[in-house]
Scaffold this motif. Structure first.
Motif, PDB file in Angstrom:
ATOM      1  N   ILE A  15      31.872  26.485  51.095  1.00 20.40           N
ATOM      2  CA  ILE A  15      31.496  26.832  52.824  1.00 20.40           C
ATOM      3  C   ILE A  15      32.562  27.854  53.161  1.00 20.40           C
ATOM      4  O   ILE A  15      32.519  28.882  53.788  1.00 20.40           O
ATOM      5  CB  ILE A  15      31.352  25.511  53.693  1.00 20.40           C
ATOM      6  CG1 ILE A  15      30.283  25.041  53.268  1.00 20.40           C
ATOM      7  CG2 ILE A  15      31.442  26.293  55.018  1.00 20.40           C
ATOM      8  CD1 ILE A  15      29.886  23.468  53.910  1.00 20.40           C
ATOM      9  N   ARG A  16      33.782  27.526  52.891  1.00 20.47           N
ATOM     10  CA  ARG A  16      34.940  28.136  53.168  1.00 20.47           C
ATOM     11  C   ARG A  16      35.105  29.710  52.557  1.00 20.47           C
ATOM     12  O   ARG A  16      35.238  30.738  53.154  1.00 20.47           O
ATOM     13  CB  ARG A  16      36.475  27.405  52.840  1.00 20.47           C
ATOM     14  CG  ARG A  16      37.447  28.523  53.080  1.00 20.47           C
ATOM     15  CD  ARG A  16      39.056  27.502  52.618  1.00 20.47           C
ATOM     16  NE  ARG A  16      38.671  27.395  51.145  1.00 20.47           N
ATOM     17  CZ  ARG A  16      39.090  28.363  50.216  1.00 20.47           C
ATOM     18  NH1 ARG A  16      39.382  29.437  50.645  1.00 20.47           N
ATOM     19  NH2 ARG A  16      39.192  28.137  49.123  1.00 20.47           N
ATOM     20  N   LYS A  17      34.879  29.660  51.378  1.00 21.07           N
ATOM     21  CA  LYS A  17      34.674  30.764  50.392  1.00 21.07           C
ATOM     22  C   LYS A  17      33.391  31.754  51.211  1.00 21.07           C
ATOM     23  O   LYS A  17      33.597  32.936  51.358  1.00 21.07           O
ATOM     24  CB  LYS A  17      34.309  30.886  49.178  1.00 21.07           C
ATOM     25  CG  LYS A  17      35.537  30.094  48.335  1.00 21.07           C
ATOM     26  CD  LYS A  17      35.277  30.063  46.886  1.00 21.07           C
ATOM     27  CE  LYS A  17      36.396  29.784  46.149  1.00 21.07           C
ATOM     28  NZ  LYS A  17      37.519  30.798  46.048  1.00 21.07           N
ATOM     29  N   GLY A  18      32.301  31.096  51.541  1.00 20.68           N
ATOM     30  CA  GLY A  18      31.299  32.013  52.101  1.00 20.68           C
ATOM     31  C   GLY A  18      31.519  32.570  53.530  1.00 20.68           C
ATOM     32  O   GLY A  18      31.054  33.643  53.825  1.00 20.68           O
ATOM     33  N   LEU A  19      32.149  31.847  54.253  1.00 22.12           N
ATOM     34  CA  LEU A  19      32.204  32.098  55.849  1.00 22.12           C
ATOM     35  C   LEU A  19      33.582  32.721  55.897  1.00 22.12           C
ATOM     36  O   LEU A  19      33.762  33.473  57.024  1.00 22.12           O
ATOM     37  CB  LEU A  19      31.786  30.985  56.792  1.00 22.12           C
ATOM     38  CG  LEU A  19      30.420  30.462  56.499  1.00 22.12           C
ATOM     39  CD1 LEU A  19      30.232  29.672  57.654  1.00 22.12           C
ATOM     40  CD2 LEU A  19      29.547  31.506  56.588  1.00 22.12           C
ATOM     41  N   ARG A  20      34.694  32.551  55.217  1.00 22.49           N
ATOM     42  CA  ARG A  20      36.026  32.841  55.756  1.00 22.49           C
ATOM     43  C   ARG A  20      36.876  33.551  54.388  1.00 22.49           C
ATOM     44  O   ARG A  20      37.663  33.076  54.004  1.00 22.49           O
ATOM     45  CB  ARG A  20      36.626  31.686  56.233  1.00 22.49           C
ATOM     46  CG  ARG A  20      36.503  31.312  57.584  1.00 22.49           C
ATOM     47  CD  ARG A  20      37.171  30.270  58.048  1.00 22.49           C
ATOM     48  NE  ARG A  20      37.267  29.104  57.360  1.00 22.49           N
ATOM     49  CZ  ARG A  20      36.384  27.974  57.558  1.00 22.49           C
ATOM     50  NH1 ARG A  20      35.055  28.364  58.577  1.00 22.49           N
ATOM     51  NH2 ARG A  20      36.169  26.978  56.858  1.00 22.49           N
ATOM     52  N   ALA A  21      35.657  34.282  53.837  1.00 22.66           N
ATOM     53  CA  ALA A  21      36.496  34.818  52.509  1.00 22.66           C
ATOM     54  C   ALA A  21      37.512  35.806  52.764  1.00 22.66           C
ATOM     55  O   ALA A  21      37.605  36.558  53.530  1.00 22.66           O
ATOM     56  CB  ALA A  21      35.086  35.635  51.739  1.00 22.66           C
ATOM     57  N   LYS A  22      38.561  35.709  51.734  1.00 18.72           N
ATOM     58  CA  LYS A  22      39.824  36.716  51.818  1.00 18.72           C
ATOM     59  C   LYS A  22      39.354  38.075  51.125  1.00 18.72           C
ATOM     60  O   LYS A  22      38.515  37.860  50.116  1.00 18.72           O
ATOM     61  CB  LYS A  22      40.776  36.163  51.066  1.00 18.72           C
ATOM     62  CG  LYS A  22      41.486  34.939  51.853  1.00 18.72           C
ATOM     63  CD  LYS A  22      42.738  34.399  51.221  1.00 18.72           C
ATOM     64  CE  LYS A  22      43.422  32.998  51.965  1.00 18.72           C
ATOM     65  NZ  LYS A  22      44.488  32.452  51.029  1.00 18.72           N
ATOM     66  N   ASP A  23      39.942  39.042  51.486  1.00 17.98           N
ATOM     67  CA  ASP A  23      39.846  40.400  50.996  1.00 17.98           C
ATOM     68  C   ASP A  23      40.445  40.273  49.635  1.00 17.98           C
ATOM     69  O   ASP A  23      41.752  40.388  49.659  1.00 17.98           O
ATOM     70  CB  ASP A  23      40.412  41.442  51.965  1.00 17.98           C
ATOM     71  CG  ASP A  23      39.994  42.765  51.323  1.00 17.98           C
ATOM     72  OD1 ASP A  23      39.569  43.040  50.057  1.00 17.98           O
ATOM     73  OD2 ASP A  23      39.915  43.952  52.506  1.00 17.98           O
ATOM     74  N   PRO A  24      39.889  40.606  48.559  1.00 16.70           N
ATOM     75  CA  PRO A  24      40.507  40.580  47.171  1.00 16.70           C
ATOM     76  C   PRO A  24      41.339  41.694  47.193  1.00 16.70           C
ATOM     77  O   PRO A  24      42.089  41.928  46.177  1.00 16.70           O
ATOM     78  CB  PRO A  24      39.494  40.549  46.418  1.00 16.70           C
ATOM     79  CG  PRO A  24      38.050  41.030  46.739  1.00 16.70           C
ATOM     80  CD  PRO A  24      38.416  40.584  48.368  1.00 16.70           C
ATOM     81  N   PHE A  25      41.217  42.884  47.811  1.00 14.36           N
ATOM     82  CA  PHE A  25      42.026  44.234  47.509  1.00 14.36           C
ATOM     83  C   PHE A  25      42.943  44.335  48.556  1.00 14.36           C
ATOM     84  O   PHE A  25      43.781  45.165  48.463  1.00 14.36           O
ATOM     85  CB  PHE A  25      40.781  45.466  48.104  1.00 14.36           C
ATOM     86  CG  PHE A  25      39.883  45.645  47.101  1.00 14.36           C
ATOM     87  CD1 PHE A  25      39.876  44.905  46.000  1.00 14.36           C
ATOM     88  CD2 PHE A  25      38.884  46.400  47.355  1.00 14.36           C
ATOM     89  CE1 PHE A  25      38.809  45.136  44.788  1.00 14.36           C
ATOM     90  CE2 PHE A  25      37.811  46.775  46.165  1.00 14.36           C
ATOM     91  CZ  PHE A  25      37.728  45.879  45.017  1.00 14.36           C
ATOM     92  N   GLU A  26      43.555  43.141  49.474  1.00 15.97           N
ATOM     93  CA  GLU A  26      44.482  43.330  50.009  1.00 15.97           C
ATOM     94  C   GLU A  26      45.895  42.694  49.371  1.00 15.97           C
ATOM     95  O   GLU A  26      45.346  41.758  48.604  1.00 15.97           O
ATOM     96  CB  GLU A  26      44.204  42.415  51.185  1.00 15.97           C
ATOM     97  CG  GLU A  26      43.386  43.396  52.556  1.00 15.97           C
ATOM     98  CD  GLU A  26      43.233  42.404  53.708  1.00 15.97           C
ATOM     99  OE1 GLU A  26      43.533  41.287  53.866  1.00 15.97           O
ATOM    100  OE2 GLU A  26      42.446  43.091  54.722  1.00 15.97           O
TER     101      GLU A  26
END
Length: 337
Positions: free
Chosen positions: A326-337
């Protein structure tokens, strides 16, 4: 002799007329004392002889002229044939030049970018697009930036939004393991999310993308989203918007290709992505309405969602694992940052 015979055959009428006129005139004047009538007749015959000789002289002059005209016409015809052939060569040459120019123009718009430019180009592509086709690994960047920002823009402008997404099948352990192995072979360091790639992370990232797609669909009715689960991995990521196609690899610091929408390469990629999606295992997102999700989905709601979708969560997943999805689905971190 042959020439004389040919000439005589062509001018027999005039020769006969001239001969008769001369012979008759001579006979008529030589055999008796001419009177007025005989003189007139002889004069007439003399005039006829003169006319016949004039005809012969005129024909004699006309034959070379006709021959010259025929030669001129033949030469002109040969010249025209040569000119026509040259024009055909010119047309073929112009066609080659046109094709070469087109190829150079197409090559010129396949831009190569790298580093921070990748994020900038993707941000520009998201601003006014009404469609997005994606094919890649687990769709982490799609959840973090692309899907929420495109939905927000479409909601503001009250327009429809078309999304087509193809990611790895999280229920296929072998393909998820192969993907994780590939990512680790590129770099053992954590990416922009702060995590390393493992088989379990790969599966949870893919589950999270499915959850995010359903969650956004339930909150924005004008979102037309279709999702497929691939049984094979790819080392490239394809992002197609209304303005361009961006082809990247998993390393955000690497190079990327950008193809503008007005070039035929864009159509090629669009068709390829659609055909690839058609062959993937389809996620029946329309069934998600049978499992409503709160703004902050619960564990039970999430489990129910995957049940109605017909996608089994990994055996042994605890509530903590579901919460992580759920956390990854709605509050994912930008992997390019």
């Amino acid at each position: 002799m042959t020439r004389f015979a040919i000439w005589l055959g062509k001018n027999a009428d005039a020769v006969i007329a001239l001969t008769i006129a001369v012979v008759v005139a001579v006979i008529s004047l030589g055999l008796k004392v001419p009177n007025e009538s005989d003189v007139v007749n002889s004069a007439i015959l003399a005039v006829m002889g003169l006319l016949a000789s004039s005809v012969l002289r005129d024909r004699g002059r006309r034959i070379p002229v006709e021959a010259e005209v025929r030669d001129t016409l033949r030469a002109s015809s040969a010249t025209l044939d040569g000119l026509s052939e040259r024009l055909q060569h010119i047309e073929r040459f112009e066609s080659v030049i046109s094709d070469t120019k087109r190829a150079l123009d197409e090559t010129a718009v396949v831009r190569v970018i790298s580093g921070a430019q990748v994020g900038q180009v993707l941000a520009e592509a998201r601003r006014a697009t009404d469609r997005w086709f994606f094919k890649g690994g687990t769709g982490t960047y799609i959840r973090a930036r692309t899907l929420p920002e495109c939905v927000a823009a479409a909601r503001r402008e009250r327009r429809t939004l078309l999304f087509r997404v193809e990611i790895l099948d999280p229920t296929n352990v072998e393909v998820c393991e192969a993907y994780a192995r590939h990512r680790r072979s590129v770099s053992d360091e954590p990416d922009g999310t702060g995590e390393q790639w493992t088989t379990e992370r790969t599966r949870k990232e893919a589950y999270a993308t499915i959850l995010a797609a359903c969650w956004h669909k339930q909150r924005f009715g004008m979102l037309d989203i279709d999702m497929g689960l691939s049984q094979t991995m790819t080392t490239l990521r394809y992002d197609l918007s209304k303005s361009c196609v961006v082809v990247t690899r998993d390393d955000p610091r690497g190079e990327a290709l950008v193809i503008d929408a007005d070039k035929f390469y864009y159509g090629w990629y669009s068709a390829e992505l659609q055909v690839s999606l058609d062959q993937a295992r389809r996620v029946p997102i329309e069934q998600a309405r049978l499992a409503p999700l709160d703004d902050e989905p619960t564990v039970e709601e999430t489990r129910k969602l995957f049940e109605v979708l017909g996608i089994d969560l990994a055996r042994g997943y605890t509530d903590r694992d579901v919460i992580e999805i759920i956390r990854k689905g709605l509050r994912a971190k930008d992997p390019f940052e």
